[in-house]
Design a protein around this motif. Sequence first.
Motif, PDB file in Angstrom:
ATOM      1  N   VAL A 105      23.235  58.002  56.065  1.00  0.00           N
ATOM      2  CA  VAL A 105      24.655  58.347  56.075  1.00  0.00           C
ATOM      3  C   VAL A 105      24.961  59.503  57.027  1.00  0.00           C
ATOM      4  O   VAL A 105      26.123  59.848  57.234  1.00  0.00           O
ATOM      5  N   GLN A 106      23.937  60.105  57.611  1.00  0.00           N
ATOM      6  CA  GLN A 106      24.116  61.238  58.516  1.00  0.00           C
ATOM      7  C   GLN A 106      23.438  60.945  59.848  1.00  0.00           C
ATOM      8  O   GLN A 106      22.626  60.019  59.963  1.00  0.00           O
ATOM      9  N   GLU A 107      23.756  61.749  60.869  1.00  0.00           N
ATOM     10  CA  GLU A 107      23.196  61.528  62.204  1.00  0.00           C
ATOM     11  C   GLU A 107      21.916  62.316  62.447  1.00  0.00           C
ATOM     12  O   GLU A 107      21.048  61.874  63.192  1.00  0.00           O
ATOM     13  N   ILE A 108      21.804  63.498  61.832  1.00  0.00           N
ATOM     14  CA  ILE A 108      20.674  64.391  62.060  1.00  0.00           C
ATOM     15  C   ILE A 108      19.747  64.367  60.844  1.00  0.00           C
ATOM     16  O   ILE A 108      20.205  64.315  59.704  1.00  0.00           O
ATOM     17  N   GLY A 142       8.068  67.977  62.851  1.00  0.00           N
ATOM     18  CA  GLY A 142       8.847  68.360  64.023  1.00  0.00           C
ATOM     19  C   GLY A 142      10.162  67.634  64.178  1.00  0.00           C
ATOM     20  O   GLY A 142      10.842  67.764  65.206  1.00  0.00           O
ATOM     21  N   ALA A 143      10.571  66.863  63.149  1.00  0.00           N
ATOM     22  CA  ALA A 143      11.753  65.999  63.290  1.00  0.00           C
ATOM     23  C   ALA A 143      13.003  66.566  62.633  1.00  0.00           C
ATOM     24  O   ALA A 143      14.043  65.905  62.618  1.00  0.00           O
ATOM     25  N   ARG A 144      12.954  67.781  62.113  1.00  0.00           N
ATOM     26  CA  ARG A 144      14.056  68.302  61.306  1.00  0.00           C
ATOM     27  C   ARG A 144      15.400  68.250  62.027  1.00  0.00           C
ATOM     28  O   ARG A 144      16.432  67.947  61.421  1.00  0.00           O
ATOM     29  N   TYR A 145      15.436  68.539  63.312  1.00  0.00           N
ATOM     30  CA  TYR A 145      16.708  68.624  64.035  1.00  0.00           C
ATOM     31  C   TYR A 145      16.941  67.425  64.971  1.00  0.00           C
ATOM     32  O   TYR A 145      17.840  67.453  65.794  1.00  0.00           O
ATOM     33  N   ARG A 146      16.145  66.389  64.810  1.00  0.00           N
ATOM     34  CA  ARG A 146      16.285  65.228  65.689  1.00  0.00           C
ATOM     35  C   ARG A 146      17.386  64.287  65.203  1.00  0.00           C
ATOM     36  O   ARG A 146      17.723  64.242  64.013  1.00  0.00           O
ATOM     37  N   ARG A 147      17.930  63.506  66.146  1.00  0.00           N
ATOM     38  CA  ARG A 147      18.902  62.473  65.802  1.00  0.00           C
ATOM     39  C   ARG A 147      18.154  61.269  65.236  1.00  0.00           C
ATOM     40  O   ARG A 147      17.126  60.858  65.762  1.00  0.00           O
ATOM     41  N   ILE A 148      18.684  60.704  64.161  1.00  0.00           N
ATOM     42  CA  ILE A 148      18.022  59.579  63.525  1.00  0.00           C
ATOM     43  C   ILE A 148      18.005  58.353  64.433  1.00  0.00           C
ATOM     44  O   ILE A 148      17.025  57.599  64.460  1.00  0.00           O
ATOM     45  N   ASP A 149      19.070  58.147  65.214  1.00  0.00           N
ATOM     46  CA  ASP A 149      19.118  56.956  66.067  1.00  0.00           C
ATOM     47  C   ASP A 149      18.141  57.025  67.241  1.00  0.00           C
ATOM     48  O   ASP A 149      17.986  56.051  67.973  1.00  0.00           O
ATOM     49  N   GLU A 150      17.477  58.159  67.434  1.00  0.00           N
ATOM     50  CA  GLU A 150      16.470  58.281  68.483  1.00  0.00           C
ATOM     51  C   GLU A 150      15.057  58.083  67.942  1.00  0.00           C
ATOM     52  O   GLU A 150      14.094  58.108  68.701  1.00  0.00           O
ATOM     53  N   ILE A 159      11.450  58.962  57.298  1.00  0.00           N
ATOM     54  CA  ILE A 159      12.584  59.828  56.940  1.00  0.00           C
ATOM     55  C   ILE A 159      13.278  59.293  55.685  1.00  0.00           C
ATOM     56  O   ILE A 159      13.730  60.067  54.828  1.00  0.00           O
ATOM     57  N   ALA A 160      13.362  57.974  55.558  1.00  0.00           N
ATOM     58  CA  ALA A 160      13.949  57.387  54.340  1.00  0.00           C
ATOM     59  C   ALA A 160      13.125  57.764  53.111  1.00  0.00           C
ATOM     60  O   ALA A 160      13.675  58.056  52.040  1.00  0.00           O
ATOM     61  N   ILE A 161      11.815  57.755  53.269  1.00  0.00           N
ATOM     62  CA  ILE A 161      10.940  58.158  52.164  1.00  0.00           C
ATOM     63  C   ILE A 161      11.138  59.638  51.856  1.00  0.00           C
ATOM     64  O   ILE A 161      11.233  60.047  50.690  1.00  0.00           O
ATOM     65  N   LEU A 297       8.846  52.527  85.732  1.00  0.00           N
ATOM     66  CA  LEU A 297       9.893  52.641  84.717  1.00  0.00           C
ATOM     67  C   LEU A 297       9.706  53.918  83.893  1.00  0.00           C
ATOM     68  O   LEU A 297       8.620  54.191  83.376  1.00  0.00           O
ATOM     69  N   SER A 298      10.786  54.691  83.744  1.00  0.00           N
ATOM     70  CA  SER A 298      10.758  55.929  82.969  1.00  0.00           C
ATOM     71  C   SER A 298      12.019  56.025  82.125  1.00  0.00           C
ATOM     72  O   SER A 298      13.076  55.529  82.515  1.00  0.00           O
ATOM     73  N   TYR A 299      11.881  56.685  80.977  1.00  0.00           N
ATOM     74  CA  TYR A 299      13.060  56.889  80.135  1.00  0.00           C
ATOM     75  C   TYR A 299      12.891  58.139  79.270  1.00  0.00           C
ATOM     76  O   TYR A 299      11.814  58.419  78.747  1.00  0.00           O
ATOM     77  N   CYS A 300      13.985  58.885  79.166  1.00  0.00           N
ATOM     78  CA  CYS A 300      14.044  59.999  78.217  1.00  0.00           C
ATOM     79  C   CYS A 300      15.424  59.985  77.590  1.00  0.00           C
ATOM     80  O   CYS A 300      16.417  59.652  78.230  1.00  0.00           O
ATOM     81  N   TYR A 301      15.487  60.313  76.307  1.00  0.00           N
ATOM     82  CA  TYR A 301      16.779  60.414  75.646  1.00  0.00           C
ATOM     83  C   TYR A 301      17.499  61.648  76.154  1.00  0.00           C
ATOM     84  O   TYR A 301      16.880  62.701  76.369  1.00  0.00           O
ATOM     85  N   PRO A 302      18.806  61.542  76.407  1.00  0.00           N
ATOM     86  CA  PRO A 302      19.540  62.679  76.963  1.00  0.00           C
ATOM     87  C   PRO A 302      19.545  63.869  76.014  1.00  0.00           C
ATOM     88  O   PRO A 302      19.708  63.712  74.810  1.00  0.00           O
TER      89      PRO A 302
END
Length: 519
Positions: A105-108, A142-150, A159-161, A297-302
């Motif tokens: 229900v939240q983004e972070i 290390g995921a406390r402040y990360r966006r869930i959609d990333e 995280i659900a657990i 090919l390279s990718y990083c989340y903004p």
Amino acid sequence: MTDASINAPMIELRDVSFTFEGETEPTLHQLDLKLHAGEWINIVGANGSGKTTLSHMLHPILQAQLLGALHGRILFQENEASSLSKEKSATYVGIVLQSADVTFVQEIVEHELAFGPENMRISTIEISDRIDEVLRQVGMEGARYRRIDELSGGQKQRIAIASMLMMQPKVLVLDDVTASLDADATKQLVETLHDLHQAGHTIVTTSSRLEDRVIEHASRLIVIDDGEIVEDGSVNDVLTCKRELLIRSGCMLEDASIQYLKLEDQSTIMNRILFNDINNLDNLEMEQHPLLKVEGLSYCYPSKGVKSETQSTESYVFNDINLMINPHDLIAIMGANGSGKTTLGKILGGLIRPKRGMIFTKNNDLATMPIHEITRVVGYIFQDPEHQFVTDRVIEECIFGLKMRLGLQPWDASPPELLAQGEAMLKRVGLWEHREKYPYTLSSGEKRLLSMASIMILEPAILVLDEPTAGQDYKQAGRLIALCDAYRKEGKAVLMITHDHQMVRKWGMRVLNLTNKWS
């Protein structure tokens, strides 16, 4: 609370049957079940056997949300579900579902974990301490402040657990939650559950396959078949009594003692597998006319406030990937949770644009093509089938893409020729008898078949499937891969993002290992 209720089973089902709205046959048949304090019960059954419905019955809130007819009684320490407040229910039973996304229900991550305790008016200091503890327990410090959609699918599951553990429930129900986890994450989760069990929690786990790590710790094993409990006892006794049923239903392979392979087949199958590092594929034998060629090919989340071109390679999900996809390829993309497998699949499917690199198909750069043209080259099938359902009938879902190509609107009548194509495809995947059903009422395996059918009917040159066998019993997983194998034999290619080592070995797939060296 009386002495009798304290000594009562944590949860008790008495002659429970349940029939979903619109169905004539019950999903659960006259179940009698007692869950006692301190037990670890593992419920195993094939896809469609009723495991997920049963796990919902064990949660007072979710039980009330199921649409259908419930007969019998479900008691929580002798209390009816209707007599429990939502607050009491949340701290009594915690549940983690197969699809983590439906619970967020939240983004972070931090906000998601704090959501439940905040509604219980728990102090900010205690919430913060709990967040640190549960993230440690699930290996996501290390995921406390990360966006869930990333996060990857496996990371979301953890995280659900963690979110469930924030409420400190007495009974923990986990519905096939290891299906999307890699081996290390599964090991860590089971160790966490073992610690919680040792601390006095009552644990219920469900699975479509027997999971060695789980049954090693479980005190009871229950086999459910066609909505009925057909065996309930100690793990050793049940494995002895119901071995043939477990093998026949696809919950167990015939020889689970040697990596699920018959001894005489091991060397033959292993010789068919090519293990490669996806970041260094220059020495692979290439065909002259590949379906797709990936270069650099390279990718990083903004990052907020940072331009993508100025981000260092340390922040990249992956960097400088080179890959050739040829006709008839059946490829398994493997790697740990968070290594970028799903991100790579979405880039190939045109859902995400790469930061750097080229993806060539017939001398055209796929990364610059409009999405409707990309779908003719690559068909992407989501890890959660529900994410791509858009209609209210299975047959219409199957032909939806064909209608869009003709410029028809979803509400327009479907032309007879398209319905004929849909009929042929649904018969091919074994869903014709469900053609008039609402897609969301299908079993998890049937949903995956429908999502495959809706893409295969468009005949893209390449199929990309994200964890297609996650949560599937061995029989259903084999059926899915057989469809993929037949598809690639038509001169196309199939890329499968997966942790399913057993199926990869059995089908002799070319394996590309994605390793994240920059995070």
